[in-house]
Scaffold this motif. Structure first.
Motif, PDB file in Angstrom:
ATOM      1  N   TRP A  35       0.882 -16.305   0.947  1.00 56.01           N
ATOM      2  CA  TRP A  35       0.673 -15.782   2.287  1.00 56.01           C
ATOM      3  C   TRP A  35      -0.805 -15.919   2.613  1.00 56.01           C
ATOM      4  N   GLY A  36      -1.177 -17.004   3.271  1.00 58.48           N
ATOM      5  CA  GLY A  36      -2.572 -17.210   3.617  1.00 58.48           C
ATOM      6  C   GLY A  36      -2.773 -18.413   4.510  1.00 58.48           C
ATOM      7  N   SER A  49      -3.043 -12.564   1.758  1.00 60.74           N
ATOM      8  CA  SER A  49      -2.425 -11.238   1.761  1.00 60.74           C
ATOM      9  C   SER A  49      -1.983 -10.891   0.348  1.00 60.74           C
ATOM     10  N   VAL A  50      -2.376  -9.695  -0.084  1.00 61.88           N
ATOM     11  CA  VAL A  50      -2.142  -9.232  -1.451  1.00 61.88           C
ATOM     12  C   VAL A  50      -1.549  -7.831  -1.399  1.00 61.88           C
ATOM     13  N   ARG A  51      -0.581  -7.584  -2.238  1.00 56.54           N
ATOM     14  CA  ARG A  51      -0.022  -6.228  -2.346  1.00 56.54           C
ATOM     15  C   ARG A  51      -1.018  -5.325  -3.089  1.00 56.54           C
ATOM     16  N   PRO A  52      -1.208  -4.095  -2.623  1.00 57.22           N
ATOM     17  CA  PRO A  52      -2.130  -3.181  -3.307  1.00 57.22           C
ATOM     18  C   PRO A  52      -1.772  -2.921  -4.774  1.00 57.22           C
ATOM     19  N   SER A  53      -0.525  -3.147  -5.161  1.00 54.75           N
ATOM     20  CA  SER A  53      -0.117  -2.922  -6.546  1.00 54.75           C
ATOM     21  C   SER A  53      -0.585  -4.047  -7.481  1.00 54.75           C
ATOM     22  N   ARG A  54      -1.043  -5.151  -6.945  1.00 58.73           N
ATOM     23  CA  ARG A  54      -1.469  -6.289  -7.771  1.00 58.73           C
ATOM     24  C   ARG A  54      -2.833  -6.019  -8.403  1.00 58.73           C
ATOM     25  N   HIS A  55      -2.995  -6.531  -9.605  1.00 62.87           N
ATOM     26  CA  HIS A  55      -4.244  -6.351 -10.354  1.00 62.87           C
ATOM     27  C   HIS A  55      -5.444  -6.920  -9.586  1.00 62.87           C
ATOM     28  N   THR A  56      -5.239  -8.007  -8.888  1.00 63.69           N
ATOM     29  CA  THR A  56      -6.302  -8.683  -8.137  1.00 63.69           C
ATOM     30  C   THR A  56      -6.849  -7.816  -7.005  1.00 63.69           C
ATOM     31  N   LEU A 128      -1.112  -4.346   6.405  1.00 61.79           N
ATOM     32  CA  LEU A 128       0.123  -4.877   6.989  1.00 61.79           C
ATOM     33  C   LEU A 128       1.355  -4.211   6.377  1.00 61.79           C
ATOM     34  N   ASN A 129       1.203  -2.994   5.904  1.00 64.29           N
ATOM     35  CA  ASN A 129       2.277  -2.213   5.305  1.00 64.29           C
ATOM     36  C   ASN A 129       2.453  -2.597   3.839  1.00 64.29           C
ATOM     37  N   VAL A 130       3.267  -3.580   3.526  1.00 62.90           N
ATOM     38  CA  VAL A 130       3.499  -3.963   2.124  1.00 62.90           C
ATOM     39  C   VAL A 130       2.316  -4.742   1.560  1.00 62.90           C
ATOM     40  N   HIS A 131       1.669  -5.536   2.406  1.00 60.58           N
ATOM     41  CA  HIS A 131       0.515  -6.334   1.994  1.00 60.58           C
ATOM     42  C   HIS A 131      -0.735  -5.861   2.721  1.00 60.58           C
ATOM     43  N   VAL A 132      -1.884  -6.181   2.133  1.00 59.49           N
ATOM     44  CA  VAL A 132      -3.160  -6.043   2.818  1.00 59.49           C
ATOM     45  C   VAL A 132      -3.709  -7.452   2.973  1.00 59.49           C
ATOM     46  N   MET A 133      -4.052  -7.791   4.207  1.00 57.61           N
ATOM     47  CA  MET A 133      -4.615  -9.104   4.474  1.00 57.61           C
ATOM     48  C   MET A 133      -6.130  -9.031   4.308  1.00 57.61           C
ATOM     49  N   PHE A 134      -6.637  -9.853   3.404  1.00 58.88           N
ATOM     50  CA  PHE A 134      -8.076  -9.963   3.209  1.00 58.88           C
ATOM     51  C   PHE A 134      -8.574 -11.128   4.048  1.00 58.88           C
ATOM     52  N   VAL A 135      -9.537 -10.869   4.901  1.00 55.71           N
ATOM     53  CA  VAL A 135     -10.188 -11.924   5.664  1.00 55.71           C
ATOM     54  C   VAL A 135     -11.472 -12.252   4.924  1.00 55.71           C
TER      55      VAL A 135
END
Length: 192
Positions: A35-36, A49-56, A128-135
């Motif tokens: 997702w990018g 876009s990364v889920r907050p639960s991801r290590h990254t 974005l709810n499930v994901h956070v979009m990093f710009v």
């Protein structure tokens, strides 16, 4: 006749981007994000876009930076693994044999073996709810010299970027050049 598939993530194609960051302890990590895309040109920016639960996720927030390493088709298995395992549980670089390199312009690692690298400074986050979009503001782009067209632009036929089809969950790469942008459509300018 077109068949409705409902609201879904079926845009074609999605990138296979290895998002690199140092984790909270400073260990290099990378995860695959599909997702990018490019989101601005002045300044040059892209999103992932990364889920907050991801290590990254926490690493990007802590270091205010990330890289995007574009995988080539011959490294599809390595790229796929980066999306299957968590950097919190395993050293993905040690397992795959990929090499983390400290980025030149931002506080994040990139993958040496992947032919195209984009260094980004975190500019903004959008929930974005499930994901956070990093710009990310693009601070530099690096490409293997033998993958350049005219010595200055990444050539997709040489880079062989890995792309993802979300619906079928399959990897592909790009095909042959069809024509030049802002040239093929000229035949319609006279009609308009």
């Amino acid at each position: 006749m077109k068949k409705s598939l409902g609201p879904n993530t079926l845009a074609q194609p999605a990138p296979v981007w290895a998002v690199g960051s140092y984790d909270e302890e400073g260990k290099p990590n990378a995860m695959i994000a599909a997702w990018g895309g490019i989101c601005g040109s002045d300044p040059a920016c892209l999103t992932v876009s990364v889920r907050p639960s991801r290590h990254t996720y926490k690493g990007i927030l802590k270091h205010k930076a990330f890289t995007v390493s574009v995988s080539s088709a011959p490294l599809a298995a390595e790229a796929d693994f980066l999306g299957m395992a968590s950097g919190g549980n395993v050293d993905k670089f040690a397992v795959t044999g990929l090499t983390p390199v400290k980025a030149e312009f931002v506080d994040a690692p990139y993958i040496e073996e992947f032919p195209l690298v984009i260094e980004c400074e975190l500019k903004e986050t959008v929930d974005l709810n499930v994901h956070v979009m990093f710009v990310g503001e693009i601070k530099d782009v690096k490409c293997d010299e033998d993958k350049l067209a005219d010595g200055k632009y990444p050539d997709p036929e040489k880079v062989l970027p890995l792309i993802f089809s979300p619906g079928t969950r399959s990897y592909h790469t790009v095909g042959e050049k069809v024509g030049r942008g802002f040239d093929l459509g000229k035949k319609f300018l006279k009609k308009g």
